[in-house]
Design an enzyme around this catalytic site. Sequence first.
Site, PDB file in Angstrom:
ATOM      1  NE  ARG A  33      27.127  39.650 -13.141  1.00  0.00           N
ATOM      2  CZ  ARG A  33      28.217  40.506 -13.366  1.00  0.00           C
ATOM      3  NH1 ARG A  33      28.490  41.561 -13.197  1.00  0.00           N
ATOM      4  NH2 ARG A  33      29.532  40.214 -14.413  1.00  0.00           N
ATOM      5  CB  VAL A  74      27.005  32.145 -12.232  1.00  0.00           C
ATOM      6  CG1 VAL A  74      25.691  32.873 -13.050  1.00  0.00           C
ATOM      7  CG2 VAL A  74      26.426  31.586 -11.135  1.00  0.00           C
ATOM      8  CG  ASN A 102      32.832  21.614 -13.147  1.00  0.00           C
ATOM      9  OD1 ASN A 102      31.905  20.514 -13.340  1.00  0.00           O
ATOM     10  ND2 ASN A 102      33.614  21.565 -14.300  1.00  0.00           N
ATOM     11  CB  SER A 128      30.151  15.632 -18.115  1.00  0.00           C
ATOM     12  OG  SER A 128      31.905  15.578 -18.670  1.00  0.00           O
ATOM     13  N   GLY A 129      30.620  17.330 -21.368  1.00  0.00           N
ATOM     14  CA  GLY A 129      30.939  17.393 -22.471  1.00  0.00           C
ATOM     15  C   GLY A 129      31.260  18.779 -23.362  1.00  0.00           C
ATOM     16  N   GLY A 130      31.685  20.128 -22.517  1.00  0.00           N
ATOM     17  CA  GLY A 130      31.691  21.064 -22.525  1.00  0.00           C
ATOM     18  C   GLY A 130      30.737  21.201 -23.778  1.00  0.00           C
ATOM     19  CE  LYS A 183      31.484  17.634 -15.448  1.00  0.00           C
ATOM     20  NZ  LYS A 183      32.486  18.099 -15.040  1.00  0.00           N
ATOM     21  CE1 TYR A 191      40.460  18.098 -14.049  1.00  0.00           C
ATOM     22  CE2 TYR A 191      43.259  17.430 -13.186  1.00  0.00           C
ATOM     23  CZ  TYR A 191      41.853  17.950 -13.199  1.00  0.00           C
ATOM     24  OH  TYR A 191      41.724  19.213 -13.261  1.00  0.00           O
TER      25      TYR A 191
HETATM   26  C1  6PG Z   1      33.457  18.305 -18.730  1.00  0.00           C
HETATM   27  C2  6PG Z   1      35.030  19.352 -17.992  1.00  0.00           C
HETATM   28  C3  6PG Z   1      35.136  20.217 -17.603  1.00  0.00           C
HETATM   29  C4  6PG Z   1      36.171  20.648 -17.308  1.00  0.00           C
HETATM   30  C5  6PG Z   1      37.009  21.163 -18.427  1.00  0.00           C
HETATM   31  C6  6PG Z   1      38.493  22.123 -17.808  1.00  0.00           C
HETATM   32  O1  6PG Z   1      33.259  17.032 -17.645  1.00  0.00           O
HETATM   33  O2  6PG Z   1      33.197  18.342 -19.291  1.00  0.00           O
HETATM   34  O3  6PG Z   1      35.367  17.695 -17.186  1.00  0.00           O
HETATM   35  O4  6PG Z   1      34.064  20.532 -16.752  1.00  0.00           O
HETATM   36  O5  6PG Z   1      35.823  21.968 -16.834  1.00  0.00           O
HETATM   37  O6  6PG Z   1      37.114  19.609 -19.153  1.00  0.00           O
HETATM   38  O7  6PG Z   1      38.965  21.314 -16.738  1.00  0.00           O
HETATM   39  P1  6PG Z   1      40.134  21.295 -16.468  1.00  0.00           P
HETATM   40  O8  6PG Z   1      40.680  22.754 -16.037  1.00  0.00           O
HETATM   41  O9  6PG Z   1      39.944  20.896 -14.302  1.00  0.00           O
HETATM   42  O10 6PG Z   1      41.481  20.125 -16.562  1.00  0.00           O
END
Ligand code: 6PG
Length: 481
Positions: A33, A74, A102, A128-130, A183, A191
């Site tokens: 943006r 985004v 997400n 996933s994987g940060g 996902k 969690y």
């Molecule tokens: C992933 C995680 C990621 C998630 C963060 C924080 O798979 O890489 O799930 O997508 O957003 O871990 O999640 P919370 O803030 O809800 O703990």
Amino acid sequence: RKAQIGVTGLAVMGRNLARNFARNGYTVAVHNRTYGRTRELVEQFGGEGDFVPAASSEEFVAALERPRRVLVMVKAGAPTDAVIEEFAALLEPGDVIIDGGNAHFEDTRRREAALRERGLHFVGAGVSGGEEGALHGPSIMPGGPPESYESLGPMLERIAARAPDGTPCTAHVGPDGAGHFVKMVHNGIEYADMQLIAEAYQLLRDVAGYSPAEIADIFGRWNEGRLESYLIEITAEVLRHTDAATGRPFVDVVADRAEQKGTGRWTVQTALGLGTPVPGIAEAVFARSLSGHAELRAAAAALPGPQTRDGGGRMAPDEAAAFAERVERSLYASKIISYAQGWDMMRAGSEEYGWHLDLSATAAIWRAGCIIRAGFLDRIRGAFTNDPWLPSLLADPAFAKELGEAQQAWRDVVAAAAAGGVPAPGMAGALAYYDALRSDRLPAALLQGQRDFFGAHTYQRTDREGTFHTLWAEDRSEVRA
Ligand code: 6PG
């Protein structure tokens, strides 16, 4: 030169995915943006590969080869809708928009249906994987129309993590919102896993009397066994870390209020709608929210706890080591339970939305790259490969055997938690789930009687077909309803 993929939204996840594509030899159009971020990316990482910086959405779209592939990175919600709309207006039939955020799977379903009308392919992809995963290899869960995977799949397979057997951790999960649904369940399991690990830590600390550094060593050892996983590994790292400012264990200086961005909550809300029991995930979400309620905690702070033996303190070394062994079993058994609940939920979602999810493939693409990556996932993959119709992970012979072997220790640990005043909702709830499922008779029969009594809600009998009602207020004779 034309770009094979475009990434719009260059916050850390978008930037790292763009770099990952470029490092794998793709020409990547990049857009944000505000142009500053785009320029910064090219200045800092331009040497890693071939980037085409675009100052406007028109320039961005013009830089892409056809069918165009636009990865949107985004914020979920309104910003995603706005960006999708901006690009959909510039794209042509057959082009693909990928949402790698997400997003809630219901939003993805809505967006997919709307874009399909316009001839565009919309792929809601769980990633996933940060930050690290995005750069070096995430687990990717794309949904959307199967034909979109033909052009997109090979690229995703190039940038995804690889399982120990070399297969890429991505696959077409299913149509419309299936990718984001899966996902979401991943995050629910994440969690639950985190909560169970946290409970194990607190039991080792408050019941056995181990220090954070000693517990780090215990987790380190567990990480070499059947609990081997990224989450156990980082738990050991966090516990071993010392706060520079105070010299105290880091875990003792962090405020004990867990936050959440909401995907765990979505999992539970969705499970409620599907009617699938996922108490392990629910307990984990509630444990986080409980931790954040300072006013409730203050109101209850003076309530008495148990009279611990010798006023608490350390267990003798042998006793502590034996207890730690039981905690490992309890953690492992509870982990099987929460994964079982996650897979139940995927099956239920698949049936509800007609997705035909491959439950074995989901386990396969979570073996590496994602937050819950672990050797354990390969065993789940095996269980659903052996029997795609497995009614529950608990019914898999290998997992059933392990639960049987762990169950006595599991009971001892849950009892020790209750006796010691240590909250262990995850482990206790998992054990209750195990006992409820294996029960021959549940008190649900009594509930049915209560419902029939106050509301004539009727019941079925064990010995005869049909629906019945007892005339509670009259002579208590039974009638067919
Ligand atoms: C992933 C995680 C990621 C998630 C963060 C924080 O798979 O890489 O799930 O997508 O957003 O871990 O999640 P919370 O803030 O809800 O703990």
